[in-house]
Design an enzyme around this catalytic site. Sequence first.
Site, PDB file in Angstrom:
ATOM      1  N   GLU A 176      35.923  47.739  28.297  1.00 57.31           N
ATOM      2  CA  GLU A 176      35.594  46.172  28.678  1.00 57.31           C
ATOM      3  C   GLU A 176      34.150  46.207  29.338  1.00 57.31           C
ATOM      4  O   GLU A 176      34.039  46.898  30.026  1.00 57.31           O
ATOM      5  CB  GLU A 176      36.402  45.779  29.790  1.00 57.31           C
ATOM      6  N   GLU A 217      43.706  48.815  34.748  1.00 57.32           N
ATOM      7  CA  GLU A 217      42.573  49.025  36.060  1.00 57.32           C
ATOM      8  C   GLU A 217      43.486  49.434  37.140  1.00 57.32           C
ATOM      9  O   GLU A 217      43.501  48.855  38.219  1.00 57.32           O
ATOM     10  CB  GLU A 217      41.800  47.916  36.382  1.00 57.32           C
TER      11      GLU A 217
END
Length: 673
Positions: free
Chosen positions: A312, A153
């Site tokens: 995710e 991320e």
Amino acid sequence: MPDTSPRGLTRLAFGGDYNPEQWPESVWQEDVRLMREAGVTMVSVGIFSWALLEPAPGEYDFGWLDRIIGLLHDNGIRVDLGTPTVAPPAWFYRAHPEALPVTAEGMRHEFGSRGAICHSNADYRAAAKAITVKLAERYGDHPALALWHVHNEYGVPVSACYCDSCAAHFRRWLARTYGTVDAVNEAWGTAFWGQRYTSFEQINPPRATPTVGNPGQALDYKRFADATIRENFRAERDILHRLSPGVPVTTNFMTALSQCDSIDYWAWGREVDLVTNDHYLITDGRRTHVNLAMAADITRSVAGGSPWLLLEHSTSGINWQPRNPAKAPGQMARNSLAHVARGSEGAMFFQWRQSRRGAEKFHSAMLPHGGTDTRVWREVVELGASIDSLRTVRGTRTQADAAMLWDWQSWWAQNLAWRPSEDHDARERADSFYEALYDRHLTVDFAHPEADLSAYPLVVVPALYLMTEAAGNNVREYVENGGTLVVSYFSGIVDEHDAVHEGAYPGALRDVLGLTVEEFSPLLKDERVRLSGPDGSELSGDVWTEFVVPRGAETVWTYADGLTAGRPAVTRHRLGKGTAWYVSTRLDAQGLDALVGWAADDARLTPRADLPRDVEVVRRSGESGTYLFAINHTAGDTKVPLDTPGTELLTGERAAGRLPVPAGAVRVVRLDG
């Protein structure tokens, strides 16, 4: 094109982040047994494990990772292996405290979270390369390896550092980008407020100043920060390509506009072998399934229309919002399959086993604290079977009806200080226009303003404050060749340096829209205006109005009150073979629906009046066939018309005529032919 799907994975991906280092090895065998019971096909491993893999500088311990990867391989579970460079160890920061990022106000962050990295720091860069080399040398040809997962991320929670190392790096970036300091002065307009530079050495990052700083400098620093992070990704990616050829390399994006605003995903999409994304529902009162669809459409678009992977999302509640409700029964499967409908090659979660310690111990997981005698676990097992039944969907592409122009750099520029109204929010306009298209059952691609638009009968511009001359020419050519364009206010105003285009507003768009804007007239908080139409009907707007002067455009709706009373509010301009619409206020939902409806009529897009609100119908098509996904987000049963019969893959039943879709359920029909 080369195959960039996870190596050795012949079904859709189903699984999640697996953090075996949080558990004694006695738990691992049970984990893998339950993974097989749930139908798990791939897990992500090692993302936060740098401190275990390298417990001291240059000392490595791969034994535990060898054992878990071997165990997964023996049980037929593929591995998405992380480089753990998002979380350097405590010993690293002890030796190199200057690798911790500094805020614009001069505060240096401390160790103890994640992603606390100065991406310009040479010691961090060297250490990240070293651990990546070790991992690639050891596991690059491991038979379990399906995918490399670099970092985690990027851009969250820290996207920019303002330390002296970054200042020096910024100067080098400016020299490469502009060539001379005079070119920087011209781009930034430093003649204003006497900010002129005579050497690169005088330039610093846009640190805290007594009042608003230079907007051109601030915009370029956002570009620099994004480019610097991308340099580090490329460094790790290139090591993996060299030492582990044939294994795709990715990093997990956060494309939802609700989750990350510091990364230019158009640029990042060109760097990864496989686009992957993390998505979490934002429980802010909005219809969460619309945000989900929008994020999936953005991700697919960043992938250039190719299949991508949801790396995710959550089985139920998350833990980092002020209020974190659980998902309703069936919502996990509905959310997962909605991503698949819009191009994902599976559904992965954070995480496999719910943590007992740490900051995310209340974040839901595939295997909850309560174990297998829980609703979440039973739904996970059921979803695993559903995902497996859709394996032939792999490799097909989602079919879109319309496009929305979006540019992260324009978003950055619009969000700088001292704009005409703080109430005008680019994300809000994008969300609202997307929702209007969604409610007309139109599947949306997102496109860069300079991309080829010829495939789309309808293109919507919800908020493009920054538009290059090339982008303006691109949309003009699109309309002239027969396209239908819809543009919202405060678009086309400045160029790539945040300089107002020469001439009247809306600079880059005035010719295609057939109008000029003499002046912006934002509204005060809670102030509204009425719009009147040719048939006497009324619409309502707030936030913004403008003094619009038609220069070829026809007035469709007029301001009925306020400072701009009697002036055009909504216009329509015929140009070449196409039509361009312009709306100069923030319409409410009813008005936006009407505007999109008129434009859809111009574009000859057939409305889906036979579908209820909050029932999605999306198609994927490819060599294996055409698949119709029907997703019912409502509390009532419905039926979806089928123009072609087929086989419903989740139940195995034949489907023809009108497809029954129970409340909260999903049906996927492989159409005949």
